[in-house]
Design a protein around this motif. Structure first.
Motif, PDB file in Angstrom:
ATOM      1  N   GLN A  95     -30.001  42.832  26.500  1.00 49.40           N
ATOM      2  CA  GLN A  95     -30.639  43.896  25.708  1.00 49.40           C
ATOM      3  C   GLN A  95     -29.635  44.610  24.790  1.00 49.40           C
ATOM      4  OE1 GLN A  95     -34.071  44.652  26.018  1.00 49.40           O
ATOM      5  NE2 GLN A  95     -34.123  42.825  27.282  1.00 49.40           N
ATOM      6  N   CYS A  96     -28.355  44.246  24.908  1.00 52.44           N
ATOM      7  CA  CYS A  96     -27.320  44.965  24.148  1.00 52.44           C
ATOM      8  C   CYS A  96     -27.184  44.438  22.720  1.00 52.44           C
ATOM      9  CB  CYS A  96     -25.974  44.878  24.878  1.00 52.44           C
ATOM     10  SG  CYS A  96     -25.891  45.891  26.344  1.00 52.44           S
ATOM     11  N   ASN A  97     -28.259  44.390  21.991  1.00 55.09           N
ATOM     12  CA  ASN A  97     -28.169  43.989  20.575  1.00 55.09           C
ATOM     13  C   ASN A  97     -29.071  44.904  19.762  1.00 55.09           C
ATOM     14  OD1 ASN A  97     -30.926  42.715  20.311  1.00 55.09           O
ATOM     15  ND2 ASN A  97     -30.092  41.477  21.975  1.00 55.09           N
ATOM     16  N   ALA A  98     -28.862  44.891  18.451  1.00 57.60           N
ATOM     17  CA  ALA A  98     -29.524  45.875  17.581  1.00 57.60           C
ATOM     18  C   ALA A  98     -31.041  45.776  17.651  1.00 57.60           C
ATOM     19  CB  ALA A  98     -29.050  45.674  16.140  1.00 57.60           C
ATOM     20  N   GLU A  99     -31.528  44.544  17.707  1.00 54.62           N
ATOM     21  CA  GLU A  99     -32.984  44.369  17.691  1.00 54.62           C
ATOM     22  C   GLU A  99     -33.624  44.933  18.964  1.00 54.62           C
ATOM     23  OE1 GLU A  99     -36.103  40.726  17.831  1.00 54.62           O
ATOM     24  OE2 GLU A  99     -34.026  40.252  17.317  1.00 54.62           O
ATOM     25  N   ARG A 100     -33.073  44.564  20.138  1.00 53.85           N
ATOM     26  CA  ARG A 100     -33.633  45.057  21.401  1.00 53.85           C
ATOM     27  C   ARG A 100     -33.436  46.569  21.525  1.00 53.85           C
ATOM     28  NH1 ARG A 100     -37.535  42.892  22.437  1.00 53.85           N
ATOM     29  NH2 ARG A 100     -37.581  44.158  24.312  1.00 53.85           N
ATOM     30  N   PHE A 101     -32.295  47.049  21.055  1.00 49.81           N
ATOM     31  CA  PHE A 101     -32.014  48.489  21.136  1.00 49.81           C
ATOM     32  C   PHE A 101     -33.108  49.279  20.416  1.00 49.81           C
ATOM     33  CE2 PHE A 101     -30.187  52.365  19.284  1.00 49.81           C
ATOM     34  CZ  PHE A 101     -29.782  53.006  20.438  1.00 49.81           C
ATOM     35  N   ARG A 102     -33.458  48.810  19.228  1.00 45.26           N
ATOM     36  CA  ARG A 102     -34.452  49.524  18.425  1.00 45.26           C
ATOM     37  C   ARG A 102     -35.815  49.539  19.129  1.00 45.26           C
ATOM     38  NH1 ARG A 102     -37.927  48.875  14.477  1.00 45.26           N
ATOM     39  NH2 ARG A 102     -38.177  50.728  13.168  1.00 45.26           N
ATOM     40  N   VAL A 103     -36.203  48.372  19.641  1.00 44.40           N
ATOM     41  CA  VAL A 103     -37.498  48.270  20.342  1.00 44.40           C
ATOM     42  C   VAL A 103     -37.502  49.203  21.557  1.00 44.40           C
ATOM     43  CG1 VAL A 103     -38.938  46.700  21.714  1.00 44.40           C
ATOM     44  CG2 VAL A 103     -37.934  45.913  19.571  1.00 44.40           C
ATOM     45  N   ASN A 104     -36.427  49.129  22.351  1.00 45.81           N
ATOM     46  CA  ASN A 104     -36.373  49.915  23.582  1.00 45.81           C
ATOM     47  C   ASN A 104     -36.302  51.410  23.291  1.00 45.81           C
ATOM     48  OD1 ASN A 104     -36.419  47.584  25.133  1.00 45.81           O
ATOM     49  ND2 ASN A 104     -34.190  47.363  25.077  1.00 45.81           N
ATOM     50  N   LYS A 105     -35.543  51.750  22.254  1.00 43.47           N
ATOM     51  CA  LYS A 105     -35.419  53.174  21.898  1.00 43.47           C
ATOM     52  C   LYS A 105     -36.780  53.723  21.461  1.00 43.47           C
ATOM     53  CE  LYS A 105     -32.928  56.752  19.816  1.00 43.47           C
ATOM     54  NZ  LYS A 105     -31.827  57.551  20.225  1.00 43.47           N
ATOM     55  N   LEU A 106     -37.506  52.941  20.653  1.00 46.49           N
ATOM     56  CA  LEU A 106     -38.840  53.378  20.216  1.00 46.49           C
ATOM     57  C   LEU A 106     -39.741  53.655  21.413  1.00 46.49           C
ATOM     58  CD1 LEU A 106     -39.637  51.104  17.160  1.00 46.49           C
ATOM     59  CD2 LEU A 106     -40.027  53.569  17.252  1.00 46.49           C
ATOM     60  N   ARG A 107     -39.689  52.749  22.386  1.00 44.53           N
ATOM     61  CA  ARG A 107     -40.517  52.924  23.587  1.00 44.53           C
ATOM     62  C   ARG A 107     -40.125  54.204  24.327  1.00 44.53           C
ATOM     63  NH1 ARG A 107     -40.066  46.544  25.492  1.00 44.53           N
ATOM     64  NH2 ARG A 107     -41.688  45.774  24.088  1.00 44.53           N
ATOM     65  N   MET A 108     -38.831  54.442  24.455  1.00 44.99           N
ATOM     66  CA  MET A 108     -38.372  55.626  25.203  1.00 44.99           C
ATOM     67  C   MET A 108     -38.661  56.913  24.440  1.00 44.99           C
ATOM     68  SD  MET A 108     -34.863  54.153  26.814  1.00 44.99           S
ATOM     69  CE  MET A 108     -34.587  55.485  27.982  1.00 44.99           C
ATOM     70  N   GLN A 109     -38.504  56.852  23.122  1.00 47.98           N
ATOM     71  CA  GLN A 109     -38.785  58.034  22.301  1.00 47.98           C
ATOM     72  C   GLN A 109     -40.255  58.430  22.433  1.00 47.98           C
ATOM     73  OE1 GLN A 109     -36.920  59.946  19.606  1.00 47.98           O
ATOM     74  NE2 GLN A 109     -35.468  59.528  21.208  1.00 47.98           N
ATOM     75  N   ARG A 110     -41.115  57.416  22.427  1.00 46.10           N
ATOM     76  CA  ARG A 110     -42.550  57.653  22.557  1.00 46.10           C
ATOM     77  C   ARG A 110     -42.837  58.474  23.813  1.00 46.10           C
ATOM     78  NH1 ARG A 110     -45.271  52.358  23.848  1.00 46.10           N
ATOM     79  NH2 ARG A 110     -43.949  51.390  22.310  1.00 46.10           N
ATOM     80  N   VAL A 111     -42.247  58.055  24.919  1.00 43.49           N
ATOM     81  CA  VAL A 111     -42.515  58.745  26.189  1.00 43.49           C
ATOM     82  C   VAL A 111     -41.815  60.106  26.230  1.00 43.49           C
ATOM     83  CG1 VAL A 111     -42.242  58.608  28.700  1.00 43.49           C
ATOM     84  CG2 VAL A 111     -42.803  56.552  27.398  1.00 43.49           C
ATOM     85  N   ALA A 112     -40.585  60.162  25.745  1.00 42.52           N
ATOM     86  CA  ALA A 112     -39.790  61.390  25.897  1.00 42.52           C
ATOM     87  C   ALA A 112     -40.396  62.563  25.119  1.00 42.52           C
ATOM     88  CB  ALA A 112     -38.351  61.138  25.448  1.00 42.52           C
ATOM     89  N   HIS A 113     -40.826  62.334  23.885  1.00 37.96           N
ATOM     90  CA  HIS A 113     -41.404  63.443  23.105  1.00 37.96           C
ATOM     91  C   HIS A 113     -42.739  63.881  23.697  1.00 37.96           C
ATOM     92  CE1 HIS A 113     -38.340  63.578  20.008  1.00 37.96           C
ATOM     93  NE2 HIS A 113     -38.315  62.270  20.053  1.00 37.96           N
ATOM     94  N   TYR A 114     -43.520  62.883  24.097  1.00 39.91           N
ATOM     95  CA  TYR A 114     -44.803  63.201  24.747  1.00 39.91           C
ATOM     96  C   TYR A 114     -44.540  64.022  26.009  1.00 39.91           C
ATOM     97  CZ  TYR A 114     -49.134  62.328  27.335  1.00 39.91           C
ATOM     98  OH  TYR A 114     -50.292  62.467  28.053  1.00 39.91           O
ATOM     99  N   SER A 115     -43.552  63.590  26.779  1.00 42.74           N
ATOM    100  CA  SER A 115     -43.260  64.247  28.049  1.00 42.74           C
ATOM    101  C   SER A 115     -42.801  65.691  27.848  1.00 42.74           C
ATOM    102  CB  SER A 115     -42.176  63.461  28.791  1.00 42.74           C
ATOM    103  OG  SER A 115     -41.978  64.023  30.055  1.00 42.74           O
ATOM    104  N   PHE A 116     -41.980  65.892  26.838  1.00 41.74           N
ATOM    105  CA  PHE A 116     -41.487  67.260  26.617  1.00 41.74           C
ATOM    106  C   PHE A 116     -42.655  68.177  26.246  1.00 41.74           C
ATOM    107  CE2 PHE A 116     -38.446  70.247  24.244  1.00 41.74           C
ATOM    108  CZ  PHE A 116     -38.070  70.875  25.415  1.00 41.74           C
ATOM    109  N   ALA A 117     -43.602  67.631  25.476  1.00 43.22           N
ATOM    110  CA  ALA A 117     -44.790  68.426  25.138  1.00 43.22           C
ATOM    111  C   ALA A 117     -45.583  68.753  26.413  1.00 43.22           C
ATOM    112  CB  ALA A 117     -45.658  67.667  24.138  1.00 43.22           C
ATOM    113  N   CYS A 118     -45.686  67.778  27.318  1.00 40.40           N
ATOM    114  CA  CYS A 118     -46.389  68.022  28.596  1.00 40.40           C
ATOM    115  C   CYS A 118     -45.667  69.096  29.399  1.00 40.40           C
ATOM    116  CB  CYS A 118     -46.453  66.742  29.432  1.00 40.40           C
ATOM    117  SG  CYS A 118     -47.462  65.441  28.719  1.00 40.40           S
ATOM    118  N   LEU A 119     -44.341  69.004  29.440  1.00 40.77           N
ATOM    119  CA  LEU A 119     -43.567  69.990  30.212  1.00 40.77           C
ATOM    120  C   LEU A 119     -43.736  71.391  29.635  1.00 40.77           C
ATOM    121  CD1 LEU A 119     -40.371  69.926  32.046  1.00 40.77           C
ATOM    122  CD2 LEU A 119     -40.348  71.452  30.104  1.00 40.77           C
ATOM    123  N   LYS A 120     -43.717  71.462  28.303  1.00 39.25           N
ATOM    124  CA  LYS A 120     -43.863  72.793  27.676  1.00 39.25           C
ATOM    125  C   LYS A 120     -45.254  73.371  27.958  1.00 39.25           C
ATOM    126  CE  LYS A 120     -42.065  71.690  23.552  1.00 39.25           C
ATOM    127  NZ  LYS A 120     -41.665  71.906  22.161  1.00 39.25           N
TER     128      LYS A 120
END
Ligand SMILES: Cc1cc2nc3c(=O)[nH]c(=O)nc-3n(C[C@H](O)[C@H](O)[C@H](O)COP(=O)(O)OP(=O)(O)OC[C@H]3O[C@@H](n4cnc5c(N)ncnc54)[C@H](O)[C@@H]3O)c2cc1C
Length: 419
Positions: A95-120
């Protein structure tokens, strides 16, 4: 419906909240005498959707190899031939390449921003839960010109995910975090991420657990889950050291222990522990201790303000499940905090802790359905589990209820490891 949540870390407790809100009869079982006594106890306290992203990144393999050979470096991987670790490492390297990093980061960003809104939303709901929550942003500090070279790449990613940021020249960092006026560390520049927050996940989980108990949720502490009993494509019960627990649905939120309970059912989850350390110390002079979360980019140490305390955490050791606290690591964390904030924190009386991040090789947590009709996953939250817990709890509660989650589930389930 009766739902059994396995694990009362921050992920399990947050899931229990949303399941209870849906009107289910909820039982939570955990081997410890209270909530959040494992990884959710002493983490850095960062609620940082802004830089939620995978550990598997381009250049990380070389960096890890180099740092593992250096004394006192923040990263230490042991390469002893333990099959689960080697299998995890092989997947992680893939997973340590630019293409996988971008895909994985997008997935994590999706959850993290949603989650912070839930926490707030929870923080603003008037529940009797105090967890030192505040939203004073993160300040990523770069010590030298070499460190600053990473900034354009970081800001490109922030722009792509529409995360607000501001760059500050060295001395200007103190305009955002006044306690830096007294620092002994060099500051070449800083990135301020105002949308982030800080809070104590242990206080959140214990406060939420007490609140939910008052609402009729049944928390069974001191119960060791030994086996999940599969029967005809369903789970029939959870065998514990105190007898069988049966429910209509089961949510696995056992952090780094989840693979051990799931493997006998034929579900192989690549979650492996990445050990880290923290110290927690009282603030003795509020004006000299930081309010924003500080990320020392060079040392990969986060320092956050939790009420009248400071928590500093970091290090990454891939070497199994041991929880011993290494005195050298504690001394290092102490010296990093002392350099940034020389006064105003009682570092001589700091409490030290070690915990195991439940890491997936690609980064995102593992959520949702399994091949067992009534078995759901909420585990593998890695180094961002506090940030993600409320969102993943809501996602899993939605799935249990048969509602489509508010977040696209692409790449977030166990199916991504099927091939
Ligand atoms: C040093 C460090 C710093 C971190 N900093 C941050 C940060 O700043 N921000 C952030 O978002 N995240 C951070 N994290 C990550 C975060 O702490 C974790 O992702 C999160 O706590 C995982 O929560 P969990 O509920 O999945 O696991 P846990 O908290 O480990 O909970 C699992 C629960 O399952 C129970 N359990 C396990 N096995 C059994 C069994 N057989 N029977 C009964 N009970 C069982 C355990 O007792 C435990 O209570 C950090 C982690 C570390 C180590």
């Amino acid at each position: 419906m009766k739902v059994l949540v396995l694990g009362a870390g921050v992920a399990g407790v947050a899931a229990a909240y949303y399941l209870w809100r849906d009107g289910h009869e909820v039982v939570v079982a955990d081997r410890r005498p209270a909530a959040a006594l494992e990884t959710s106890f002493g983490n850095a306290g960062g609620l940082c959707p802004s830089f939620a992203g995978p550990w598997a990144a381009p250049g990380m393999i070389g960096k890890v190899l180099k740092m593992s050979l250096q004394r006192n470096s923040a990263i230490r991987f042991s390469f002893t031939p333990e099959p689960r670790k080697l299998a995890w490492l092989a997947r992680w390297m893939g997973q340590c390449n630019a293409e996988r990093f971008r895909v994985n980061k997008l997935r994590m960003q999706r959850v993290a921003h949603y989650s912070f809104a839930c926490l707030k939303e929870i923080a603003g709901a008037g529940l009797p839960i105090e967890f030192d929550f505040h939203q004073d942003g993160t300040l990523q500090l770069f010590r030298d010109e070499a460190g600053l070279k990473a900034v354009p790449g970081i800001t490109r990613a922030l722009d792509e995910f529409e995360v607000p940021w501001r760059f500050l020249e060295g001395a200007d960092a103190a305009s955002v975090e006044p306690a830096l006026a007294h620092t002994k560390a060099p500051v070449a520049g800083a990135l301020f991420l105002p949308a982030d927050g800080s809070g104590d996940s242990y206080k959140f989980a214990t406060g939420m657990s007490a609140y939910l108990q008052g609402q009729g949720v049944d928390f069974r502490y001191g119960v060791e889950i030994r086996r999940l009993v599969g029967q005809g494509g369903r789970i029939a019960g959870a065998e514990t050291d105190q007898g069988m627990l049966a429910a209509d649905a089961y949510v696995v939120a056992l952090g780094g222990q989840s693979p051990f309970l799931l493997r006998p059912l034929g579900l192989k989850l690549p979650i492996y522990p990445l050990k880290g350390y923290s110290i927690t110390a009282d603030v003795t002079d509020a004006g000299r201790a930081p309010q924003a979360a500080i990320m020392d980019e060079h040392n990969k140490v986060m320092i956050s303000r939790l009420g009248s305390r400071i928590r500093a955490a970091g290090m990454a050791e891939l070497k199994g499940y041991g929880l011993e606290v290494d005195a050298g690591r504690v001394a290092f964390l102490t010296s990093v905090v002392r350099e940034w904030f020389p006064q105003g924190i009682a570092l001589d009386r700091a409490q030290a802790w070690a915990g195991l991040r439940p890491m997936t090789p690609d980064g995102p947590a593992i959520l949702g359905r399994t091949r067992y009709e009534n078995l759901f996953l909420d585990c593998g939250h890695g180094s961002n589990g506090w940030t993600q817990a409320c969102g993943t709890g809501k996602i899993v509660a939605d799935i249990v209820a048969g509602r489509p989650p508010e977040v696209d589930m692409e790449g977030l389930t166990a199916e991504r490891y099927a091939s």
